[in-house]
Design an enzyme around this catalytic site. Structure first.
Site, PDB file in Angstrom:
ATOM      1  N   ASP A   1     -48.766 -40.187 -16.799  1.00 46.14           N
ATOM      2  CA  ASP A   1     -49.677 -41.046 -17.556  1.00 46.14           C
ATOM      3  C   ASP A   1     -50.899 -40.216 -17.951  1.00 46.14           C
ATOM      4  O   ASP A   1     -51.996 -40.386 -17.417  1.00 46.14           O
ATOM      5  CB  ASP A   1     -50.081 -42.239 -16.682  1.00 46.14           C
ATOM      6  CG  ASP A   1     -50.672 -43.386 -17.497  1.00 46.14           C
ATOM      7  OD1 ASP A   1     -50.576 -43.346 -18.739  1.00 46.14           O
ATOM      8  OD2 ASP A   1     -51.224 -44.317 -16.884  1.00 46.14           O
TER       9      ASP A   1
ATOM     10  N   PHE B   1     -48.430 -53.894 -15.768  1.00 47.25           N
ATOM     11  CA  PHE B   1     -49.549 -53.254 -15.090  1.00 47.25           C
ATOM     12  C   PHE B   1     -49.658 -53.767 -13.660  1.00 47.25           C
ATOM     13  O   PHE B   1     -49.468 -54.949 -13.402  1.00 47.25           O
ATOM     14  CB  PHE B   1     -50.840 -53.520 -15.850  1.00 47.25           C
ATOM     15  CG  PHE B   1     -51.020 -52.622 -17.058  1.00 47.25           C
ATOM     16  CD1 PHE B   1     -49.933 -52.165 -17.771  1.00 47.25           C
ATOM     17  CD2 PHE B   1     -52.283 -52.238 -17.464  1.00 47.25           C
ATOM     18  CE1 PHE B   1     -50.089 -51.338 -18.877  1.00 47.25           C
ATOM     19  CE2 PHE B   1     -52.457 -51.413 -18.571  1.00 47.25           C
ATOM     20  CZ  PHE B   1     -51.363 -50.967 -19.280  1.00 47.25           C
TER      21      PHE B   1
END
Length: 318
Positions: free
Chosen positions: A16, A177
């Site tokens: 990420d 998330f």
């Protein structure tokens, strides 16, 4: 083996970050970017020449400074994506401007422009995921893109209704998330959570089990982690996208990881009935979930803020 190596044996690990050096070090299969990560990456010396190329591209495309900046930002995002493709063997996600999150047609237009720009730059579009916010409008845009052969990553996903709608739309991958859900509940409830009871972990586990129970092909990629406990509780998830700091923590940890998610465990979990949501039902479910409503809106706002910062950085150098 350290925990990172153990995790790679159970789950596809995704970086990420837009930092090429970090990606080289941790050797993930895929990588994801977003406007915040592109903004950070654009400030790295590694990308100085790419930044200059992006400015030249913007000037070539328009005489209007705002339009020049928009074109340059697209070029920069795609250029960073192409660079990352040279380091990872798998997929790279590039995000559509968050300010288009409530406009299906504008999202489609921007997504097609990004794909065309990847082609222009000689990048591999078969290893591209177009990243779109999991609004109703974003999900409908992704449905069309998937039918056109453009694979999508639906991001800013906080609740079950979003996951159900994405699966029915046939999107390639979702990014539920974890850490941001935990943030909301810690603030709302005024308490800490163990890794196993973490509301973000519980949410992703439920989605994963539902997808496997009903045979959906959509890939589940847990995202937005606050600690390694959240990550190890989701060992076995299709993918996990992890920032460099937590990748480092996992690499330094030696404790044994137990695989928590699997098709077998999903089959043994309590069955949930398959539900196909229309727009009204989707919006009602979102309305009934204050956490998802708040975090989705906040996420879109913050990505939009960083997009504007990037545009202003570009304008200052045009």
């Amino acid at each position: 083996m350290n925990q990172l190596d153990q995790l790679k044996g159970m789950t596809k690990v995704v970086a990420d970050t837009g930092d090429i050096e970090a990606i080289r070090r941790y050797q993930p299969v895929d990588a994801t970017t977003n406007p915040s990560l592109i903004l950070k990456a654009a400030e790295l010396p590694t990308y100085n020449q790419l930044f200059e190329d992006a400015l030249a591209y913007g000037r070539k495309k328009s005489d209007n400074k705002d339009e020049q900046a928009a074109h340059a930002c697209d070029y920069l995002a795609v250029g960073i994506g192409k660079e990352i493709q040279g380091v990872v063997p798998g997929l790279v996600s590039t995000e559509v401007d968050a300010r288009l999150s409530f406009d299906t047609e504008a999202t489609l237009k921007k997504a097609r422009e990004l794909v065309a720009l990847y082609n222009e730059q000689g990048a591999d579009t078969s290893r591209l995921l177009i990243k779109v916010a999991s609004t109703w409008e974003g999900i409908q845009a992704a449905k069309v893109l998937e039918q056109e052969g453009v694979r999508c990553n639906l991001t800013l996903l906080f609740n079950f209704a979003q996951a159900q709608a994405c699966a029915e739309a046939g999107v390639y991958l979702i990014s539920p998330f974890v850490g941001r859900i935990l943030d909301w509940y810690k603030k709302a409830e005024g308490r800490d959570y163990t890794a196993s009871e973490d509301p973000g972990v519980v949410s992703v586990t439920r989605i994963y089990n539902y997808y496997k129970q009903h045979g959906y092909k959509t890939v589940v990629m847990g995202a937005s982690f606050r600690n390694t406990g959240e990550i190890t509780e989701l060992a076995g998830c299709d993918c996990l996208t992890i920032g460099p700091a937590l990748l480092d923590d996992l690499e330094k940890a030696e404790a044994t990881i137990e695989q928590k998610l699997s098709a077998e465990n999903a089959a043994a979990a309590p069955a949930e009935a398959k539900v196909v949501l229309n727009e009204t039902a989707f919006r009602w479910d979102m309305n009934e979930d204050p956490m998802a409503n708040e975090k989705l809106a906040e996420g879109i706002r913050n990505f939009a803020i960083d997009q504007v910062k990037l545009e202003n950085m570009v304008k200052s150098r045009l």
